[in-house]
Design a protein around this motif. Structure first.
Motif, PDB file in Angstrom:
ATOM      1  N   GLY A 203       4.289 -33.155  24.730  1.00 38.88           N
ATOM      2  CA  GLY A 203       5.006 -34.168  23.171  1.00 38.88           C
ATOM      3  C   GLY A 203       4.087 -34.947  22.134  1.00 38.88           C
ATOM      4  N   CYS A 204       2.835 -34.290  22.365  1.00 41.33           N
ATOM      5  CA  CYS A 204       1.232 -35.077  21.906  1.00 41.33           C
ATOM      6  C   CYS A 204       1.987 -35.261  20.296  1.00 41.33           C
ATOM      7  CB  CYS A 204       0.404 -34.497  21.754  1.00 41.33           C
ATOM      8  SG  CYS A 204      -0.160 -34.192  23.735  1.00 41.33           S
ATOM      9  N   TRP A 226      -5.494 -36.878  23.653  1.00 39.30           N
ATOM     10  CA  TRP A 226      -4.798 -37.660  23.167  1.00 39.30           C
ATOM     11  C   TRP A 226      -3.469 -37.762  24.910  1.00 39.30           C
ATOM     12  CZ3 TRP A 226      -7.201 -32.793  21.190  1.00 39.30           C
ATOM     13  CH2 TRP A 226      -6.398 -31.958  19.978  1.00 39.30           C
ATOM     14  N   GLU A 227      -3.430 -39.100  23.953  1.00 40.93           N
ATOM     15  CA  GLU A 227      -2.450 -39.827  25.169  1.00 40.93           C
ATOM     16  C   GLU A 227      -1.120 -39.124  24.618  1.00 40.93           C
ATOM     17  OE1 GLU A 227      -3.157 -40.367  27.800  1.00 40.93           O
ATOM     18  OE2 GLU A 227      -5.673 -41.075  27.398  1.00 40.93           O
ATOM     19  N   CYS A 228      -0.435 -38.294  25.550  1.00 36.17           N
ATOM     20  CA  CYS A 228       1.103 -37.517  25.395  1.00 36.17           C
ATOM     21  C   CYS A 228       2.428 -37.758  26.423  1.00 36.17           C
ATOM     22  CB  CYS A 228       0.861 -36.562  25.624  1.00 36.17           C
ATOM     23  SG  CYS A 228      -0.508 -35.584  24.870  1.00 36.17           S
ATOM     24  N   ASP A 229       3.063 -37.801  25.994  1.00 36.03           N
ATOM     25  CA  ASP A 229       4.569 -38.111  27.102  1.00 36.03           C
ATOM     26  C   ASP A 229       4.657 -37.567  28.448  1.00 36.03           C
ATOM     27  OD1 ASP A 229       5.336 -39.874  24.924  1.00 36.03           O
ATOM     28  OD2 ASP A 229       6.459 -38.351  24.614  1.00 36.03           O
ATOM     29  N   THR A 232      -2.193 -35.987  29.409  1.00 37.46           N
ATOM     30  CA  THR A 232      -3.062 -36.148  28.352  1.00 37.46           C
ATOM     31  C   THR A 232      -4.426 -34.885  28.548  1.00 37.46           C
ATOM     32  OG1 THR A 232      -3.835 -38.136  29.813  1.00 37.46           O
ATOM     33  CG2 THR A 232      -5.871 -37.378  28.278  1.00 37.46           C
ATOM     34  N   VAL A 233      -4.455 -34.144  27.171  1.00 44.49           N
ATOM     35  CA  VAL A 233      -4.981 -33.553  26.858  1.00 44.49           C
ATOM     36  C   VAL A 233      -6.364 -33.658  26.253  1.00 44.49           C
ATOM     37  CG1 VAL A 233      -5.076 -31.558  25.416  1.00 44.49           C
ATOM     38  CG2 VAL A 233      -2.613 -32.223  25.850  1.00 44.49           C
ATOM     39  N   THR A 234      -7.301 -32.951  26.748  1.00 43.88           N
ATOM     40  CA  THR A 234      -8.620 -33.458  25.744  1.00 43.88           C
ATOM     41  C   THR A 234      -9.394 -31.910  25.411  1.00 43.88           C
ATOM     42  OG1 THR A 234      -8.965 -35.324  27.417  1.00 43.88           O
ATOM     43  CG2 THR A 234     -10.687 -34.041  26.994  1.00 43.88           C
TER      44      THR A 234
END
Length: 264
Positions: A203-204, A226-229, A232-234
């Motif tokens: 949910g980014c 991306w700091e997501c619900d 974290t995605v890098t």
């Protein structure tokens, strides 16, 4: 049936201790028809629970290379991380389909190693390079709920793959000039497409934090975070081709542990 019998046999094996093994380094640990290599960190008190990096080798390789690899093993040895390096049957991995026996095998590797070393269940990291990176993605898709982080290098699954599970954090690096596991450029030249699957799963939003960083002076990586619900995605991008960037694994391990990154 053969796989089920293997894992039943593993459950019945007595634990080996206190925290020692008759396999390690060049000597593989047998697991039925499979095997794996392991490498303990250099400075360990013999008691503290160890973070685990399970790394899938590339096509045509085996785990004995991984436990000697300067861009992998050097970083785990001096960071207190237990390195596990499974050997793929036929020197490859079955990552293209859900229900791969290699996922069960890798999970069994972790449990087998846990009978020889105390492992930190909250810090299990799954990694891989090239075909091994695609296998790491497959593991995260099929058995990812207990994975603290996916560390993938130059390989992935199709971004429309249906994943039943997900890791807590995703860190992916890919070279823009990669022609072995081609850089998965998205529609309209979207360079963020290599992690579209996880951005959708977590949910980014559409606006990542952008920065540049270097572990070594001769390689600059452009990082999107991306700091997501859901986690974290890098995504780290560089201008090169198909290789493991110097210092990349060490920097990820440092950051995941809340330490200032260093090299090596």
């Amino acid at each position: 049936m053969k796989l089920a019998l293997l894992f039943l046999a593993l459950l019945l094996l007595p634990a080996i201790g206190p925290w020692k093994s008759d396999c390690g380094g060049d000597v593989p640990c047998a697991l039925g028809e499979w095997s794996y290599h392991l490498l303990a960190p250099d400075e360990w008190d013999g008691e503290a629970a160890l973070p685990v990096l399970l790394h899938f080798h590339g096509w045509g390789r085996q785990g004995d290379l991984i436990v000697k690899h300067s861009r992998i093993a050097t970083h785990t040895r001096n960071r207190g991380v237990l390195l596990l390096a499974p050997n793929g049957l036929g020197r490859t991995w079955d990552f293209r389909r859900e229900g791969s026996a290699d996922v069960d095998f890798a999970a069994a590797v972790i449990e087998d190693a846990a009978g020889m070393y105390p492992i930190d269940r909250d810090r299990i990291y799954i990694s891989g390079y090239s075909y091994g990176a695609a296998m790491a993605w497959r593991y995260a898709c099929d058995n990812g709920w207990d994975v603290a982080a996916l560390l993938a290098i130059g390989g992935s699954l199709p971004q429309d793959t249906d994943c039943a599970t997900a890791p807590q954090s995703v860190r992916h690096v890919h070279g823009l000039a990669d022609t072995v596991m081609d850089f998965p450029l998205g529609p309209d030249g979207d360079v963020t497409y290599p992690v579209a699957l996880w951005r959708d799963s977590f949910g980014c939003g559409d606006a990542p934090r952008l920065e540049e960083w270097q572990a070594v002076e001769w390689l600059t990586l452009e990082r999107r975070t991306w700091e997501c619900d859901g986690g974290t995605v890098t995504l780290d991008l560089h201008s090169g081709g198909h290789f493991i960037p110097h210092g990349w694994i060490g920097w990820q391990l440092d950051q995941l542990a809340g330490r200032a990154p260093r090299y090596p």
